[in-house]
Motif scaffolding. Structure first.
Motif, mmCIF file in Angstrom:
data_model
loop_
_atom_site.group_PDB
_atom_site.id
_atom_site.type_symbol
_atom_site.label_atom_id
_atom_site.label_comp_id
_atom_site.label_asym_id
_atom_site.label_seq_id
_atom_site.Cartn_x
_atom_site.Cartn_y
_atom_site.Cartn_z
ATOM 1 N N PRO A 1 0.813 -1.227 0.000
ATOM 2 C CA PRO A 1 0.000 0.000 0.000
ATOM 3 C C PRO A 1 0.849 1.281 0.000
ATOM 4 O O PRO A 1 1.918 1.326 0.616
ATOM 5 C CB PRO A 1 -0.800 -0.099 1.302
ATOM 6 N N LEU A 2 0.337 2.294 -0.675
ATOM 7 C CA LEU A 2 0.981 3.607 -0.683
ATOM 8 C C LEU A 2 0.761 4.284 0.661
ATOM 9 O O LEU A 2 -0.338 4.209 1.221
ATOM 10 C CB LEU A 2 0.372 4.485 -1.779
ATOM 11 N N VAL A 3 1.794 4.950 1.166
ATOM 12 C CA VAL A 3 1.670 5.635 2.459
ATOM 13 C C VAL A 3 1.866 7.138 2.251
ATOM 14 O O VAL A 3 2.985 7.603 2.062
ATOM 15 C CB VAL A 3 2.720 5.115 3.463
ATOM 16 N N PRO A 4 0.759 7.896 2.265
ATOM 17 C CA PRO A 4 0.898 9.332 2.031
ATOM 18 C C PRO A 4 1.376 10.089 3.261
ATOM 19 O O PRO A 4 1.157 9.660 4.390
ATOM 20 C CB PRO A 4 -0.527 9.767 1.665
ATOM 21 N N VAL A 5 2.054 11.211 3.017
ATOM 22 C CA VAL A 5 2.277 12.200 4.074
ATOM 23 C C VAL A 5 1.023 13.060 4.071
ATOM 24 O O VAL A 5 0.682 13.659 3.059
ATOM 25 C CB VAL A 5 3.514 13.077 3.786
ATOM 26 N N ARG A 6 0.323 13.082 5.197
ATOM 27 C CA ARG A 6 -1.001 13.707 5.201
ATOM 28 C C ARG A 6 -0.966 15.187 5.550
ATOM 29 O O ARG A 6 -0.129 15.639 6.316
ATOM 30 C CB ARG A 6 -1.905 12.977 6.197
ATOM 31 N N ASN A 7 -1.953 15.898 4.960
ATOM 32 C CA ASN A 7 -2.194 17.309 5.298
ATOM 33 C C ASN A 7 -0.942 18.175 5.236
ATOM 34 O O ASN A 7 -0.676 18.954 6.145
ATOM 35 C CB ASN A 7 -2.831 17.414 6.691
ATOM 36 N N VAL A 8 -0.195 18.063 4.161
ATOM 37 C CA VAL A 8 0.940 18.959 3.996
ATOM 38 C C VAL A 8 0.425 20.382 3.739
ATOM 39 O O VAL A 8 1.137 21.369 3.965
ATOM 40 C CB VAL A 8 1.888 18.479 2.872
ATOM 41 N N ARG A 9 -0.791 20.475 3.248
ATOM 42 C CA ARG A 9 -1.595 21.690 3.205
ATOM 43 C C ARG A 9 -3.026 21.222 3.449
ATOM 44 O O ARG A 9 -3.286 20.025 3.409
ATOM 45 C CB ARG A 9 -1.551 22.378 1.816
ATOM 46 N N ALA A 10 -3.967 22.163 3.629
ATOM 47 C CA ALA A 10 -5.359 21.757 3.773
ATOM 48 C C ALA A 10 -5.777 20.950 2.542
ATOM 49 O O ALA A 10 -5.529 21.375 1.407
ATOM 50 C CB ALA A 10 -6.244 22.989 3.920
ATOM 51 N N HIS A 11 -6.374 19.788 2.766
ATOM 52 C CA HIS A 11 -6.879 18.915 1.690
ATOM 53 C C HIS A 11 -5.799 18.351 0.773
ATOM 54 O O HIS A 11 -6.102 17.869 -0.309
ATOM 55 C CB HIS A 11 -7.902 19.649 0.802
ATOM 56 N N LEU A 12 -4.538 18.473 1.151
ATOM 57 C CA LEU A 12 -3.456 18.056 0.241
ATOM 58 C C LEU A 12 -2.506 17.061 0.909
ATOM 59 O O LEU A 12 -1.891 17.366 1.931
ATOM 60 C CB LEU A 12 -2.689 19.291 -0.236
ATOM 61 N N ASP A 13 -2.419 15.865 0.332
ATOM 62 C CA ASP A 13 -1.495 14.827 0.801
ATOM 63 C C ASP A 13 -0.418 14.594 -0.264
ATOM 64 O O ASP A 13 -0.620 14.914 -1.434
ATOM 65 C CB ASP A 13 -2.238 13.500 1.045
ATOM 66 N N VAL A 14 0.700 13.992 0.159
ATOM 67 C CA VAL A 14 1.808 13.748 -0.773
ATOM 68 C C VAL A 14 2.337 12.325 -0.611
ATOM 69 O O VAL A 14 2.522 11.848 0.512
ATOM 70 C CB VAL A 14 2.979 14.728 -0.512
ATOM 71 N N ILE A 15 2.567 11.668 -1.733
ATOM 72 C CA ILE A 15 3.398 10.458 -1.748
ATOM 73 C C ILE A 15 4.796 10.944 -2.115
ATOM 74 O O ILE A 15 5.009 11.449 -3.223
ATOM 75 C CB ILE A 15 2.905 9.441 -2.794
ATOM 76 N N ALA A 16 5.720 10.810 -1.179
ATOM 77 C CA ALA A 16 7.030 11.438 -1.355
ATOM 78 C C ALA A 16 7.862 10.765 -2.447
ATOM 79 O O ALA A 16 7.765 9.560 -2.666
ATOM 80 C CB ALA A 16 7.787 11.388 -0.029
#
Ligand SMILES: Nc1ncnc2c1ncn2[C@@H]1O[C@H](COP(=O)(O)OP(=O)(O)OP(=O)(O)O)[C@@H](O)[C@H]1O
Ligand SMILES: [Mg+2]
Length: 311
Positions: free
Chosen positions: A77-92
């Motif tokens: 499974p992909l593990v996102p970094v959550r809420n790097v901004r409002a409503h915005l997650d990142v897969i690094a």
């Protein structure tokens, strides 16, 4: 459920480097996530070993591409970094991806399908998180990774500068795009974006538009009817401060006010931002977002808009 129903997956790519891919991904993602009352949920997938959009544009401490590389290789499974901004997650992104890219041949030989792994895990994550839009940033060099992203995305956005090298990169990628479609990928060409442009060089810009339109003939799409203006000072601020163009506007505004109050306090004003007014740059991106959304709506209401290339 297909990816199209779950989320729009937009790949931002050009086989030439330094044409604004990462900057565009970050700024567009942040604008879509914060626009309107509700904002839409956005996921940025940093598919580049350089990790510019993760580390420089969004200022995120990532996992060096570990999660994405593992998904590609093992289907975990992909593990996102959550809420790097409002409503915005990142897969690094990060160097782990270079290893996956380099091992692509071995994987193919051993029946490991990076595209299928990414497709299914991205669909699972989108279903769980309810992302409306996914933006994939890609590096300029790694062809196996690029082909993987072309197989997974629904839409392709190609930024380019107006020099011969960058336009050559558009042409290379366009060919790679058509090969992906022949392999059965459902990706559609969303448009080409002229980046780092002098808006006053109208003749030159028209010439480049014509050149790109010719390249895109038969693809059912045209260059975006907006260019991203040249803004080197703002670009330096954005990368130094890990702010998108939209965020820089608010920052510049705050800075102007604090400088005024410092003047009143008779303290020496300190240099903060290099750019005095990034609002024009942000307005270009705002218009780009408007056109992207309009094109998505059009493509989704008439999927036949992008037909097969004749001949
Ligand atoms: N509006 C602008 N005008 C001029 N330069 C800009 C502008 N916006 C960003 N830049 C700068 O242009 C350079 C290339 O941008 P960016 O890193 O987004 O391109 P890229 O295509 O992602 O590059 P790479 O192929 O290395 O991933 C960066 O140094 C960035 O700060
Ligand atoms: Mg980049």
């Amino acid at each position: 459920m297909t990816m199209t129903e779950a989320a729009r997956v937009i790949l931002v790519a050009n086989q030439k480097g330094g044409v604004g891919k990462s900057t565009t991904v970050a700024t567009v993602a942040e604008m879509i996530a914060t626009a309107g009352k509700r904002g839409r949920r956005v996921l940025v997938v940093d598919g580049d070993p350089q990790a510019n959009v993760t580390a420089d544009d969004l200022g995120v401490d990532g996992d060096r591409g570990q999660s994405l590389a593992a998904t590609l290789q093992f289907g975990t499974p992909l593990v996102p970094v959550r809420n790097v901004r409002a409503h915005l997650d990142v897969i690094a992104g990060g160097p782990q991806l270079a290893i996956a890219g380099a091992a692509a041949h071995l994987m193919t030989e051993n029946g490991i399908d990076m595209a299928a792994n990414l497709q299914s895990q991205l669909a699972a994550l989108c279903a769980a998180e309810g992302y409306d839009v996914v933006l994939i940033d890609s590096g300029p060099g790694d062809v196996p990774l690029l082909d993987t992203y072309l197989s997974v995305a629904n839409y392709l956005l190609i930024p380019t500068r107006d020099d011969r090298g960058s336009l050559g990169g558009v042409e290379l990628l366009a060919r790679r795009f058509w090969r992906a479609r022949k392999r059965g990928a459902s990706i559609q060409l969303l448009g080409v974006l002229l980046f780092d442009v002098n808006p006053r060089a109208e003749k030159r810009n028209q010439e480049v538009f014509a050149q790109i339109s010719e390249m895109l003939e038969g693809s059912g799409t045209t260059p975006f009817d907006v260019t991203i203006r040249s803004a080197p000072a703002a670009a330096v601020d954005m990368r130094n401060l890990h702010k998108t163009a939209g965020e820089l506007v608010a920052l510049a505004h705050a800075e102007r006010r604090s400088r005024l109050s410092k003047l009143r306090d008779k303290k020496s004003p300190t240099r903060g931002l290099w750019s005095s007014d990034p609002s024009g740059l942000a307005a270009d991106y705002q218009e780009l977002v408007r056109q992207i959304v309009a094109r998505l709506v059009r493509y989704e209401s008439e999927p036949a808009a992008v037909g097969e290339r004749v001949g």
